[in-house]
Design a protein around this motif. Sequence first.
Motif, PDB file in Angstrom:
ATOM      1  N   TYR A  35       0.856  -1.179   0.000  1.00  0.00           N
ATOM      2  CA  TYR A  35       0.000   0.000   0.000  1.00  0.00           C
ATOM      3  C   TYR A  35       0.891   1.228   0.000  1.00  0.00           C
ATOM      4  N   GLU A  44      -3.577   3.588  -0.139  1.00  0.00           N
ATOM      5  CA  GLU A  44      -3.879   3.307  -1.538  1.00  0.00           C
ATOM      6  C   GLU A  44      -3.292   1.948  -1.887  1.00  0.00           C
ATOM      7  N   GLY A  59      -3.608  -1.956  -8.714  1.00  0.00           N
ATOM      8  CA  GLY A  59      -3.435  -0.686  -8.031  1.00  0.00           C
ATOM      9  C   GLY A  59      -2.182   0.076  -8.402  1.00  0.00           C
TER      10      GLY A  59
ATOM     11  N   SER B   1      -9.881   3.365  -5.852  1.00  0.00           N
ATOM     12  CA  SER B   1     -10.794   4.304  -5.194  1.00  0.00           C
ATOM     13  C   SER B   1     -11.032   3.824  -3.778  1.00  0.00           C
ATOM     14  N   GLN B   2     -11.335   4.747  -2.876  1.00  0.00           N
ATOM     15  CA  GLN B   2     -11.538   4.400  -1.481  1.00  0.00           C
ATOM     16  C   GLN B   2     -12.997   4.079  -1.265  1.00  0.00           C
TER      17      GLN B   2
END
Lengths: 114, 113
Positions: A35, A44, A59, B1-2
């Motif tokens: 992250y 994130e 991600g 995205s959160q």
Amino acid sequence: GAGVSQSPSNKVTEKGKDVELRCDPISGHTALYWYRQSLGQGLEFLIYFQGNSAPDKSGLPSDRFSAERTGGSVSTLTIQRTQQEDSAVYLCASSLSSGQSNRFFGPGTRLTVL
Amino acid sequence: SQQGEEDPQALSIQEGENATMNCSYKTSINNLQWYRQNSGRGLVHLILIRSNEREKHSGRLRVTLDTSKKSSSLLITASRAADTASYFCATAGYTSGNTPLVFGKGTRLSVIA
């Protein structure tokens, strides 16, 4: 201690240089996550390894970012041609393979790109 | 995205008071977890509540989950200065294995002695 460890704890680099961040997960944990946390922000998700399966790279913010996990244990996150916006704390976590278990986080690597 | 959104963003209370933080999320979940972070570094897992649970306790912590409202709350009773930290909720979706948790931006709690 048998927690998740990360190295280095702090890294200062110049824009354009490559950096490697290391994560040693808890022994026996087959799932490993990276992250990124920018100042004052939430986490994130970057990349996720589960056993021998292909990693979930959904991600990763750009192709400058890559990660490997050798032997199902240690992982290295590489950032090529670093940019100032890459400055953040990079957190690694691991978890057991079974079920939706909680994650154990390392202390993080604080990356500063000048 | 959160997915998780904590509320409030910041909370300041006196030692001994109770602190309540809320989290809202958008999609169906398998479980919701709360984490604490001190000084912007590693996170510590506090408590996990599954989608079929409504309330869970751990020491001075009480977590509730309302799946109909897609919300959760974390209550810290009799707060202490050492509780000063950022608190994050994170959700795990309905897939097999360990999918990545989706974190909110957190609530910064300050407990004043």
